[in-house]
Scaffold this motif. Sequence first.
Motif, PDB file in Angstrom:
ATOM      1  N   LYS A   1       1.242  -4.604   1.206  1.00 41.59           N
ATOM      2  CA  LYS A   1       1.096  -4.011  -0.131  1.00 41.59           C
ATOM      3  C   LYS A   1       1.430  -2.520  -0.089  1.00 41.59           C
ATOM      4  O   LYS A   1       0.550  -1.664   0.000  1.00 41.59           O
ATOM      5  CB  LYS A   1      -0.307  -4.277  -0.655  1.00 41.59           C
ATOM      6  CG  LYS A   1      -0.592  -5.775  -0.821  1.00 41.59           C
ATOM      7  CD  LYS A   1      -2.005  -6.056  -1.273  1.00 41.59           C
ATOM      8  CE  LYS A   1      -2.238  -7.560  -1.419  1.00 41.59           C
ATOM      9  NZ  LYS A   1      -3.614  -7.888  -1.843  1.00 41.59           N
TER      10      LYS A   1
ATOM     11  N   PHE B   1       3.404  -0.809  -2.459  1.00 41.01           N
ATOM     12  CA  PHE B   1       3.736  -0.164  -3.725  1.00 41.01           C
ATOM     13  C   PHE B   1       2.613  -0.372  -4.744  1.00 41.01           C
ATOM     14  O   PHE B   1       2.522  -1.420  -5.375  1.00 41.01           O
ATOM     15  CB  PHE B   1       5.064  -0.715  -4.264  1.00 41.01           C
ATOM     16  CG  PHE B   1       6.217  -0.482  -3.320  1.00 41.01           C
ATOM     17  CD1 PHE B   1       6.860   0.745  -3.284  1.00 41.01           C
ATOM     18  CD2 PHE B   1       6.633  -1.475  -2.452  1.00 41.01           C
ATOM     19  CE1 PHE B   1       7.905   0.967  -2.406  1.00 41.01           C
ATOM     20  CE2 PHE B   1       7.672  -1.257  -1.572  1.00 41.01           C
ATOM     21  CZ  PHE B   1       8.314  -0.026  -1.548  1.00 41.01           C
ATOM     22  N   ASN B   2       1.736   0.627  -4.838  1.00 43.02           N
ATOM     23  CA  ASN B   2       0.619   0.581  -5.783  1.00 43.02           C
ATOM     24  C   ASN B   2      -0.193  -0.697  -5.656  1.00 43.02           C
ATOM     25  O   ASN B   2      -0.557  -1.331  -6.652  1.00 43.02           O
ATOM     26  CB  ASN B   2       1.129   0.731  -7.218  1.00 43.02           C
ATOM     27  CG  ASN B   2       1.772   2.084  -7.483  1.00 43.02           C
ATOM     28  OD1 ASN B   2       1.277   3.106  -7.003  1.00 43.02           O
ATOM     29  ND2 ASN B   2       2.864   2.093  -8.219  1.00 43.02           N
TER      30      ASN B   2
ATOM     31  N   LEU C   1      13.530  -4.289  -3.110  1.00 45.86           N
ATOM     32  CA  LEU C   1      12.966  -3.551  -4.231  1.00 45.86           C
ATOM     33  C   LEU C   1      14.043  -3.326  -5.282  1.00 45.86           C
ATOM     34  O   LEU C   1      15.171  -2.940  -4.946  1.00 45.86           O
ATOM     35  CB  LEU C   1      12.428  -2.203  -3.742  1.00 45.86           C
ATOM     36  CG  LEU C   1      11.741  -1.310  -4.779  1.00 45.86           C
ATOM     37  CD1 LEU C   1      10.444  -1.943  -5.255  1.00 45.86           C
ATOM     38  CD2 LEU C   1      11.461   0.071  -4.177  1.00 45.86           C
TER      39      LEU C   1
ATOM     40  N   LYS D   1      14.379  -1.311  -8.962  1.00 38.39           N
ATOM     41  CA  LYS D   1      13.661  -0.389  -9.838  1.00 38.39           C
ATOM     42  C   LYS D   1      14.139  -0.456 -11.292  1.00 38.39           C
ATOM     43  O   LYS D   1      13.367  -0.210 -12.210  1.00 38.39           O
ATOM     44  CB  LYS D   1      13.790   1.044  -9.308  1.00 38.39           C
ATOM     45  CG  LYS D   1      13.202   1.229  -7.900  1.00 38.39           C
ATOM     46  CD  LYS D   1      13.181   2.669  -7.482  1.00 38.39           C
ATOM     47  CE  LYS D   1      14.593   3.195  -7.236  1.00 38.39           C
ATOM     48  NZ  LYS D   1      15.254   2.530  -6.102  1.00 38.39           N
TER      49      LYS D   1
ATOM     50  N   GLU E   1      11.532   5.660  -1.455  1.00 37.01           N
ATOM     51  CA  GLU E   1      10.922   4.907  -2.549  1.00 37.01           C
ATOM     52  C   GLU E   1       9.466   5.272  -2.819  1.00 37.01           C
ATOM     53  O   GLU E   1       8.915   4.899  -3.843  1.00 37.01           O
ATOM     54  CB  GLU E   1      11.004   3.403  -2.252  1.00 37.01           C
ATOM     55  CG  GLU E   1      12.389   2.879  -1.928  1.00 37.01           C
ATOM     56  CD  GLU E   1      13.418   3.162  -3.018  1.00 37.01           C
ATOM     57  OE1 GLU E   1      13.004   3.354  -4.188  1.00 37.01           O
ATOM     58  OE2 GLU E   1      14.618   3.207  -2.717  1.00 37.01           O
ATOM     59  N   LEU E   2       8.831   6.006  -1.916  1.00 34.92           N
ATOM     60  CA  LEU E   2       7.414   6.333  -2.081  1.00 34.92           C
ATOM     61  C   LEU E   2       7.232   7.652  -2.828  1.00 34.92           C
ATOM     62  O   LEU E   2       8.057   8.562  -2.700  1.00 34.92           O
ATOM     63  CB  LEU E   2       6.734   6.413  -0.711  1.00 34.92           C
ATOM     64  CG  LEU E   2       6.654   5.104   0.082  1.00 34.92           C
ATOM     65  CD1 LEU E   2       6.031   5.360   1.450  1.00 34.92           C
ATOM     66  CD2 LEU E   2       5.852   4.047  -0.681  1.00 34.92           C
TER      67      LEU E   2
ATOM     68  N   THR F   1       5.144  12.294   1.695  1.00 31.25           N
ATOM     69  CA  THR F   1       4.623  11.151   0.957  1.00 31.25           C
ATOM     70  C   THR F   1       3.122  11.344   0.708  1.00 31.25           C
ATOM     71  O   THR F   1       2.393  11.851   1.559  1.00 31.25           O
ATOM     72  CB  THR F   1       4.866   9.838   1.720  1.00 31.25           C
ATOM     73  OG1 THR F   1       4.314   9.942   3.041  1.00 31.25           O
ATOM     74  CG2 THR F   1       6.355   9.539   1.806  1.00 31.25           C
TER      75      THR F   1
END
Length: 470
Positions: free
Chosen positions: A28, A30-31, A113, A115, A279-280, A288
């Motif tokens: 997990k 991404f948020n 991913l 977006k 991406e972060l 990050t």
Amino acid sequence: MTNIILCGGSGTRLWPISRTLMPKQFVKLFNGKSLFRLTLERNRSSCQKSFIVSSDQQYLLAQDQTQETPLLDDAAISYLLEPAARNTAPAIALACMALDKEEIVLVTPSDHLIKNEKEYQVVLERAKKAAKKDSLVTFGIKPTFAQTGFGYIEADGEDVKAFHEKPDLQRAKEYLRAGNYYWNSGMFCFKAGVFLKELQKYSPEIYNSSLQAFKNATLTTSKALASLANIITIKQDDMLKIPENSIDYAVMEKSSKVKVIRSDIGWSDVGSFDALYEELPKDENGNTINEKYVQIDSKNNLIYGDERKIATVDIEDLIIVDTGDALLISKKGSSQKVKEVVQKLRQDSQLHNIHLTAHRPWGTYTVLEDNSKYKIKRIEVKPGGRLSLQKHFHRSEHWTVVSGTAIVTLAKEEKALRANESIYIPMGELHRLENAGKLPLVLIETQIGDYLGEDDILRVEDDYKRQECN
């Protein structure tokens, strides 16, 4: 339309976050969501069904995360379990054999991913229209830099002129300047029957052996979901008889039906820590964002870890990943070499294989301390979950309940234990742990013995029909 989701791969370039038993698509990142869950959510508006292709171990992870995904119809989910990896051509073929020949399928990896989902839906509609005309559609990603880690598709409009292997840097720069070369995304759209016909034509060995494996497969239903899901399990001997090959080599590079759809969809395969860094979310210094991170005059660093404080002073452009049992430090730009670390770890360690926290169909366990003579674990059993009826030959165990109510089977007796109560499991004695309550059961297990490996286990009964120590 059916979304065939490919869950293979262990994501070695993202070690130590990604491991064999918890590969990157299920982490997990991404948020609080995994790439697998994002794939499910992204495609559910266009696809009425999801067909998940995975190993038996990854199936359990996938099943847990499908249950976490809101508004997902469990009745529209099927699984194909592969006992051995044979690459993408057999995986897709076996899934297509379970579908109507006229069914349009969208084949997607589970670890990418995307977006720009609005443009993604536009691209899917174009692909679907082409698939209805019996085309084999591949999605070409407009390159943003000279990438040497991807294969390329050379295009003339929507016609494919050629597929190209991963280039060197000079060739990649030429592809970028030419403007009609796309990154090969590994996503496809076609009718199930059209793909199978082309596979039979160009790779008959794969087609015939896959068909035989499919005919010999077993069909069951999952009782862990509110609505039952079909599970197709391929026999190991049949799977190993299928030649190993990718869909690109087996079909796409040979067929005259192939079309490419240009896709400007904010795509990333998140295949390395350098890609993950992009991406972060980041702070004003380009680091990050991480609640455990403290920095002094440090810039442009990827910091990953949630167990202990990470502090840096006067550093730039580093990758620092802390998972409790392993620490990775790398220069940015060199993270592709992480897979070489994993190759070395395979020689004398299990660090490539499993985290301190291991996921099981009944719940999780976390190794708190590991010594040559004893091991301490935190065990959490989901409501309704129970471990196998088992025995150990080289260790005894002591269980202390922290919260919840445990139903313990020891030899021929059954006993209920509540918080702060404990029980001793002698070496060689049959035993089982069950959570019959509605809340998670948490206990501390202390193992003592001359050998504490996870393979010291004999299962007599198991709800999940496991053969090995998982």
